[in-house]
Write an enzyme that holds these catalytic residues in place. Structure first.
Site, short mmCIF file in Angstrom:
data_model
loop_
_atom_site.label_atom_id
_atom_site.label_comp_id
_atom_site.label_asym_id
_atom_site.label_seq_id
_atom_site.Cartn_x
_atom_site.Cartn_y
_atom_site.Cartn_z
N ARG A 119 0.81 -1.23 0.00
CA ARG A 119 0.00 0.00 0.00
C ARG A 119 0.84 1.28 0.00
NH1 ARG A 119 -3.79 -1.93 4.85
NH2 ARG A 119 -5.24 -3.27 3.71
N LYS A 141 3.90 11.92 -10.91
CA LYS A 141 3.03 10.99 -11.64
C LYS A 141 3.84 9.79 -12.11
CE LYS A 141 0.17 14.71 -13.40
NZ LYS A 141 -0.13 15.49 -14.62
N GLU A 183 12.63 19.15 -24.16
CA GLU A 183 11.79 19.59 -23.04
C GLU A 183 12.37 20.87 -22.42
OE1 GLU A 183 8.94 18.07 -22.75
OE2 GLU A 183 9.34 16.10 -23.65
N LYS A 225 9.53 23.50 -14.24
CA LYS A 225 8.50 22.45 -14.16
C LYS A 225 7.86 22.45 -12.78
CE LYS A 225 6.73 17.91 -14.84
NZ LYS A 225 6.70 16.60 -15.44
N GLU A 235 -4.43 26.27 -9.57
CA GLU A 235 -5.15 26.79 -10.71
C GLU A 235 -4.99 25.79 -11.86
OE1 GLU A 235 -4.43 30.59 -13.66
OE2 GLU A 235 -3.27 30.41 -11.84
N ARG A 239 -1.38 23.79 -16.00
CA ARG A 239 -0.69 22.56 -16.36
C ARG A 239 -0.61 22.37 -17.88
NH1 ARG A 239 -5.11 18.20 -16.96
NH2 ARG A 239 -6.82 19.67 -16.95
N ASN A 243 2.31 21.27 -22.10
CA ASN A 243 1.87 20.59 -23.32
C ASN A 243 2.29 21.31 -24.60
OD1 ASN A 243 -0.83 18.65 -24.14
ND2 ASN A 243 0.29 18.31 -22.25
N HIS A 246 3.32 19.52 -27.77
CA HIS A 246 2.92 18.12 -27.60
C HIS A 246 1.60 17.78 -28.28
CE1 HIS A 246 6.18 18.09 -24.73
NE2 HIS A 246 6.01 16.82 -24.46
N HIS A 250 2.44 14.61 -30.15
CA HIS A 250 1.84 13.30 -29.88
C HIS A 250 1.17 12.74 -31.14
CE1 HIS A 250 1.60 14.14 -25.29
NE2 HIS A 250 2.63 13.36 -25.55
N HIS A 262 9.92 10.69 -29.26
CA HIS A 262 9.12 11.71 -28.61
C HIS A 262 9.75 13.10 -28.80
CE1 HIS A 262 6.41 13.51 -25.68
NE2 HIS A 262 7.45 14.03 -25.07
N1 LIG Z 1 5.80 10.75 -15.22
C1 LIG Z 1 5.97 11.82 -15.96
O1 LIG Z 1 5.52 12.90 -15.61
C2 LIG Z 1 6.74 11.69 -17.24
C3 LIG Z 1 7.14 12.85 -17.92
C4 LIG Z 1 7.91 12.72 -19.07
C5 LIG Z 1 8.24 11.45 -19.55
N2 LIG Z 1 7.83 10.34 -18.86
C6 LIG Z 1 8.17 9.00 -19.35
O2 LIG Z 1 9.57 8.87 -19.50
C7 LIG Z 1 9.83 7.85 -20.45
C8 LIG Z 1 10.98 8.27 -21.32
O3 LIG Z 1 12.14 8.44 -20.51
P1 LIG Z 1 13.62 8.28 -21.08
O4 LIG Z 1 13.72 9.07 -22.33
O5 LIG Z 1 14.53 8.58 -19.97
O6 LIG Z 1 13.67 6.74 -21.54
P2 LIG Z 1 14.37 5.43 -20.91
O7 LIG Z 1 14.11 5.31 -19.47
O8 LIG Z 1 13.99 4.30 -21.77
O9 LIG Z 1 15.93 5.72 -21.10
C9 LIG Z 1 16.47 5.80 -22.40
C10 LIG Z 1 17.63 4.80 -22.60
O10 LIG Z 1 18.79 5.30 -21.94
C11 LIG Z 1 19.37 4.28 -21.12
N3 LIG Z 1 20.02 5.00 -20.03
C12 LIG Z 1 19.45 5.60 -18.98
N4 LIG Z 1 20.36 6.31 -18.28
C13 LIG Z 1 21.54 6.15 -18.92
C14 LIG Z 1 22.85 6.65 -18.71
N5 LIG Z 1 23.10 7.55 -17.74
N6 LIG Z 1 23.84 6.25 -19.55
C15 LIG Z 1 23.57 5.42 -20.58
N7 LIG Z 1 22.34 4.93 -20.85
C16 LIG Z 1 21.34 5.30 -20.02
C17 LIG Z 1 18.21 3.41 -20.75
O11 LIG Z 1 18.65 2.12 -20.41
C18 LIG Z 1 17.38 3.42 -22.02
O12 LIG Z 1 17.88 2.48 -22.92
C19 LIG Z 1 8.53 7.61 -21.19
O13 LIG Z 1 7.99 6.37 -20.81
C20 LIG Z 1 7.63 8.73 -20.72
O14 LIG Z 1 6.26 8.36 -20.69
C21 LIG Z 1 7.09 10.45 -17.74
ZN LIG Z 2 7.41 15.52 -23.63
#
Ligand SMILES: NC(=O)c1ccc[n+]([C@@H]2O[C@H](COP(=O)([O-])OP(=O)(O)OC[C@H]3O[C@@H](n4cnc5c(N)ncnc54)[C@H](O)[C@@H]3O)[C@@H](O)[C@H]2O)c1
Ligand SMILES: [Zn+2]
Length: 365
Positions: A119, A141, A183, A225, A235, A239, A243, A246, A250, A262
């Site tokens: 939990r 999130k 970003e 952010k 408000e 948020r 976007n 995006h 998207h 992305h």
């Molecule tokens: N929760 C949120 O608010 C939020 C916001 C933006 C994005 N996201 C999510 O984030 C994800 C994308 O994140 P990402 O781009 O980090 O992708 P990812 O986690 O897949 O990382 C990208 C690649 O880099 C590798 N990697 C990570 N750190 C490394 C390092 N220091 N050195 C070498 N390799 C490394 C990973 O193994 C992976 O292959 C998506 O799923 C997206 O939905 C979430």
């Molecule tokens: Zn984004």
């Protein structure tokens, strides 16, 4: 160490070399118990996951490493369940603290695991991609993907801490670095013209991952952010600012079957949405020119790899959460560093013909 405080309760600590400095790292973990589960993907395990577990053990605490196959396609309920089963097998209880180390896939997945295991157990995020540092690990999130769409299942569960070591970016592929840079450009556009200038002036330093410039940029992006996250709780309308780029982005990801990353899709989205603002007379021609030039400076795409049918883009945008009664709405730039409010929020309906005209910019002028 630079410390920022989130309105959601956690603090963000940013320090170059933090992970390889137990004297700074271990006191930050000490309040969260003596049993840690390190979650990371297979790529990050040898680079940072295993060293983190070793460092935790050197303090006399328990640390077990749980890794999963890297990549967005493993951000699923199945992977979550597999991690939970392994936790149960190890008889981990509610005195556990989850250390999520890696990119956004890991922080999203491990965040969701921590939110529901027993939990909810304490969660510490240690982002190692630029995307995770400036976006995914902030805002509390988490979630996983299902065949019907991305991030459709998840929770809001803020971490206890976000610990950022920009030194980890040294091992990141350039392509992954750029995912985060998009970003950051978005952050400058929606909130801070001086930050946009900074990203212009120091583009080559940032691409070379120079310690000072990269750290300064991460700190500013986190501030922006977090400020929007804080205002969002007061408000609702704010948020939407996150976007920018995006709505189109998207749709481009979706209709190209995720052939565009992305970041690439959002870079193109920033151009189209900037063009829209310019056509509507909100954004000056010169500001649009600077946006184009900045995207080019980071060698991000300015054009589609192959032509895309606009009607497919428009149809895909109808699923956007900002769309109301079949009319897509967009975050509207007013200048570099600010967006235009529109009846209590930050998204504006735009006629299809104008969206189509702006979209033409991607097909080579
Ligand atoms: N929760 C949120 O608010 C939020 C916001 C933006 C994005 N996201 C999510 O984030 C994800 C994308 O994140 P990402 O781009 O980090 O992708 P990812 O986690 O897949 O990382 C990208 C690649 O880099 C590798 N990697 C990570 N750190 C490394 C390092 N220091 N050195 C070498 N390799 C490394 C990973 O193994 C992976 O292959 C998506 O799923 C997206 O939905 C979430
Ligand atoms: Zn984004």
């Amino acid at each position: 160490v630079i410390t920022l405080q989130s309105s959601l309760g956690y603090s963000i600590q940013i320090a170059h070399g933090l992970l390889s400095d137990p004297a700074t790292l271990l006191p930050l973990l000490a309040p969260y118990g003596k049993r840690f589960a390190v979650i990371c993907d297979h790529n990050v395990a040898p680079l940072y996951g295993q060293p983190l577990a070793d460092s935790v053990r050197s303090a006399g605490w328990q640390a077990a490493l749980f890794s999963f196959p890297a990549g967005e396609k493993h951000k699923t309920r199945e992977t979550k369940q597999d991690l939970e089963n392994r936790f149960l097998q190890e008889k981990l209880g509610s005195d556990l603290c989850v250390l999520a180390i890696g990119g956004g896939v890991t922080t999203d997945l491990a965040g969701y695991v921590a939110a529901t295991y027993c939990r909810g157990v304490p969660l510490i995020l240690l982002p190692t991609t630029l995307m995770a540092m400036v976006d995914a690990s902030l805002g509390g999130k988490n979630g996983v993907n299902v065949p019907q769409g991305k991030n459709l299942i998840g929770t809001r569960y803020p971490p206890k801490q976000v610990l950022i070591d920009p030194a980890t970016l040294q091992t990141l592929r350039e392509q992954e670095l750029k995912e985060g840079i998009v970003e950051m450009i978005k952050h400058g556009l929606i909130a801070n013209p001086a930050y946009f200038d900074f990203l212009e002036t120091y583009a080559s330093n940032i691409l070379a991952r120079e310690e000072n410039m990269v750290t300064t940029a991460i700190v500013e992006s986190c501030r922006i952010k977090e400020k929007i996250v804080a205002e969002e709780t007061l408000e609702m309308g704010k948020r939407h600012l996150l976007n920018l780029g995006h709505t189109i982005g998207h749709a481009l990801e979706h209709i190209t079957g995720y052939a565009l990353s992305h970041g690439e899709a959002v870079a193109l989205g920033l151009l189209v949405e900037g063009q829209m603002a310019q056509l509507l007379g909100h954004l000056e021609v010169d500001a649009l020119r600077r946006i184009r030039a900045l995207i080019a400076k980071y060698s991000l795409p300015l054009q589609l790899p192959r032509p895309v049918d606009f009607s497919a883009i428009f149809a895909s945008m109808l699923y956007d959460k900002k769309t109301v009664s079949g009319q897509p709405r967009f975050v509207m730039l007013g200048s570099i560093g600010s967006c235009l409010p529109c009846s209590g929020n930050y998204c504006m309906p735009v006629e299809e013909a104008l969206v189509a005209k702006a979209f033409d910019a991607l097909h080579g002028n």
